[in-house]
Design a protein around this motif. Structure first.
Motif, PDB file in Angstrom:
ATOM      1  N   ILE A   1      33.661  16.542  35.925  1.00  0.00           N
ATOM      2  CA  ILE A   1      33.158  16.488  37.150  1.00  0.00           C
ATOM      3  C   ILE A   1      32.695  17.862  37.692  1.00  0.00           C
ATOM      4  N   GLY A   2      32.594  18.821  36.534  1.00  0.00           N
ATOM      5  CA  GLY A   2      31.841  19.880  36.665  1.00  0.00           C
ATOM      6  C   GLY A   2      32.478  20.929  37.603  1.00  0.00           C
ATOM      7  N   GLN A   3      31.915  22.271  37.468  1.00  0.00           N
ATOM      8  CA  GLN A   3      32.378  23.233  38.648  1.00  0.00           C
ATOM      9  C   GLN A   3      31.006  23.909  38.956  1.00  0.00           C
ATOM     10  N   THR A   4      31.233  24.559  40.282  1.00  0.00           N
ATOM     11  CA  THR A   4      29.975  25.487  40.723  1.00  0.00           C
ATOM     12  C   THR A   4      30.345  26.853  40.783  1.00  0.00           C
ATOM     13  N   PHE A   5      31.204  27.498  39.739  1.00  0.00           N
ATOM     14  CA  PHE A   5      31.263  28.737  39.540  1.00  0.00           C
ATOM     15  C   PHE A   5      31.109  29.170  38.190  1.00  0.00           C
ATOM     16  N   ILE A   6      30.987  30.370  38.121  1.00  0.00           N
ATOM     17  CA  ILE A   6      30.595  30.986  36.573  1.00  0.00           C
ATOM     18  C   ILE A   6      31.643  32.137  36.304  1.00  0.00           C
ATOM     19  N   ILE A   7      32.277  32.056  35.368  1.00  0.00           N
ATOM     20  CA  ILE A   7      33.207  33.115  34.836  1.00  0.00           C
ATOM     21  C   ILE A   7      32.372  33.960  33.823  1.00  0.00           C
ATOM     22  N   ASP A   8      32.047  35.243  34.434  1.00  0.00           N
ATOM     23  CA  ASP A   8      31.213  36.129  33.580  1.00  0.00           C
ATOM     24  C   ASP A   8      31.999  36.843  32.447  1.00  0.00           C
ATOM     25  N   ARG A   9      33.309  37.282  32.566  1.00  0.00           N
ATOM     26  CA  ARG A   9      34.062  37.752  31.597  1.00  0.00           C
ATOM     27  C   ARG A   9      35.562  37.428  32.006  1.00  0.00           C
ATOM     28  N   LEU A  10      36.296  37.571  30.953  1.00  0.00           N
ATOM     29  CA  LEU A  10      37.786  37.271  31.095  1.00  0.00           C
ATOM     30  C   LEU A  10      38.544  38.723  30.782  1.00  0.00           C
ATOM     31  N   THR A  11      38.964  39.124  31.788  1.00  0.00           N
ATOM     32  CA  THR A  11      39.698  40.689  31.594  1.00  0.00           C
ATOM     33  C   THR A  11      41.237  40.653  32.434  1.00  0.00           C
ATOM     34  N   ASN A  12      41.844  41.713  32.111  1.00  0.00           N
ATOM     35  CA  ASN A  12      43.155  41.880  32.805  1.00  0.00           C
ATOM     36  C   ASN A  12      42.661  43.129  33.739  1.00  0.00           C
ATOM     37  N   SER A  13      41.558  43.327  34.260  1.00  0.00           N
ATOM     38  CA  SER A  13      40.891  44.358  35.009  1.00  0.00           C
ATOM     39  C   SER A  13      40.050  44.090  36.096  1.00  0.00           C
ATOM     40  N   ILE A  14      39.663  44.861  36.767  1.00  0.00           N
ATOM     41  CA  ILE A  14      38.498  44.787  37.560  1.00  0.00           C
ATOM     42  C   ILE A  14      37.446  45.898  37.435  1.00  0.00           C
ATOM     43  N   PHE A  15      36.212  45.947  37.819  1.00  0.00           N
ATOM     44  CA  PHE A  15      35.409  46.956  37.470  1.00  0.00           C
ATOM     45  C   PHE A  15      34.755  47.617  38.764  1.00  0.00           C
ATOM     46  N   ASN A  16      34.724  48.741  39.242  1.00  0.00           N
ATOM     47  CA  ASN A  16      33.947  49.401  40.049  1.00  0.00           C
ATOM     48  C   ASN A  16      32.554  49.168  40.020  1.00  0.00           C
ATOM     49  N   THR A  17      31.733  48.816  40.940  1.00  0.00           N
ATOM     50  CA  THR A  17      30.481  48.436  40.842  1.00  0.00           C
ATOM     51  C   THR A  17      29.869  49.734  40.900  1.00  0.00           C
ATOM     52  N   ILE A  18      30.336  50.816  41.486  1.00  0.00           N
ATOM     53  CA  ILE A  18      29.591  52.108  41.786  1.00  0.00           C
ATOM     54  C   ILE A  18      29.736  53.057  40.463  1.00  0.00           C
ATOM     55  N   SER A  19      30.854  53.082  39.988  1.00  0.00           N
ATOM     56  CA  SER A  19      31.180  53.965  38.739  1.00  0.00           C
ATOM     57  C   SER A  19      31.173  53.161  37.569  1.00  0.00           C
ATOM     58  N   GLY A  20      31.401  51.999  37.526  1.00  0.00           N
ATOM     59  CA  GLY A  20      31.771  51.221  36.312  1.00  0.00           C
ATOM     60  C   GLY A  20      33.134  51.167  35.718  1.00  0.00           C
ATOM     61  N   ASP A  21      33.795  51.889  36.424  1.00  0.00           N
ATOM     62  CA  ASP A  21      35.185  52.317  35.731  1.00  0.00           C
ATOM     63  C   ASP A  21      35.993  51.044  35.914  1.00  0.00           C
ATOM     64  N   SER A  22      36.886  50.741  35.024  1.00  0.00           N
ATOM     65  CA  SER A  22      37.725  49.658  34.894  1.00  0.00           C
ATOM     66  C   SER A  22      39.216  49.880  35.371  1.00  0.00           C
ATOM     67  N   PHE A  23      39.785  49.026  36.305  1.00  0.00           N
ATOM     68  CA  PHE A  23      40.949  49.248  36.575  1.00  0.00           C
ATOM     69  C   PHE A  23      42.029  48.016  36.156  1.00  0.00           C
ATOM     70  N   ARG A  24      43.110  48.390  35.677  1.00  0.00           N
ATOM     71  CA  ARG A  24      43.900  47.127  35.290  1.00  0.00           C
ATOM     72  C   ARG A  24      44.605  46.585  36.852  1.00  0.00           C
ATOM     73  N   THR A  25      44.715  45.383  36.856  1.00  0.00           N
ATOM     74  CA  THR A  25      45.374  44.516  37.870  1.00  0.00           C
ATOM     75  C   THR A  25      46.655  44.032  37.747  1.00  0.00           C
ATOM     76  N   GLU A  26      47.326  43.694  38.841  1.00  0.00           N
ATOM     77  CA  GLU A  26      48.520  42.705  38.708  1.00  0.00           C
ATOM     78  C   GLU A  26      48.605  41.930  39.532  1.00  0.00           C
ATOM     79  N   VAL A  27      49.248  40.810  39.364  1.00  0.00           N
ATOM     80  CA  VAL A  27      49.458  39.691  40.423  1.00  0.00           C
ATOM     81  C   VAL A  27      50.773  39.626  40.767  1.00  0.00           C
ATOM     82  N   SER A  28      51.301  39.584  42.169  1.00  0.00           N
ATOM     83  CA  SER A  28      52.241  39.555  42.549  1.00  0.00           C
ATOM     84  C   SER A  28      52.301  38.641  43.867  1.00  0.00           C
ATOM     85  N   ILE A  29      53.582  38.403  44.430  1.00  0.00           N
ATOM     86  CA  ILE A  29      53.791  37.481  45.497  1.00  0.00           C
ATOM     87  C   ILE A  29      53.321  38.232  46.821  1.00  0.00           C
ATOM     88  N   LEU A  30      52.669  37.804  47.853  1.00  0.00           N
ATOM     89  CA  LEU A  30      52.124  38.113  48.990  1.00  0.00           C
ATOM     90  C   LEU A  30      53.478  38.335  50.098  1.00  0.00           C
TER      91      LEU A  30
END
Length: 108
Positions: A7-36
């Motif tokens: 069935i294919g997919q229309t999205f691309i996964i560029d990297r698998l990490t447990n963090s997100i990257f700030n596009t300005i500084s390039g810094d990496s920040f650890r993330t967490e998933v919790s209930i809204l």
């Protein structure tokens, strides 16, 4: 044996990490998933740039809503996910980045 349909997919996964990257500084920040929670919904509105009605999702008792935040910064929601557990699978109803994380000017 029956051949499975690709069935294919229309999205691309560029990297698998447990963090997100700030596009300005390039810094990496650890993330967490919790209930809204209902308290989180205060800033998650169409007026603030969100595309989906997350209040309606949260009020639907068949759905589970999760938020992505930076560790030690739980008040700023980076993205949201709505899922529904079925007997043989998990259905992803909605997935949305925070408005400030979309497009060429995104923060993360």
């Amino acid at each position: 044996m029956k051949k499975q349909k690709d069935i294919g997919q229309t999205f691309i996964i560029d990297r698998l990490t447990n963090s997100i990257f700030n596009t300005i500084s390039g810094d990496s920040f650890r993330t967490e998933v919790s209930i809204l929670t209902k308290t989180d919904l205060k800033n998650i509105t169409s007026k603030n740039g969100w595309n989906f009605d997350w209040k309606a999702e949260l009020n639907d008792l068949k759905k589970e809503i999760y938020k992505l935040t930076i560790v030690n910064n739980p008040d700023i929601v980076q993205g949201l996910l709505s899922i529904q557990r079925e007997t043989d699978h998990i259905f992803m109803n909605l997935l949305e980045n925070a408005p400030f994380n979309i497009g060429n000017e995104k923060l993360y």
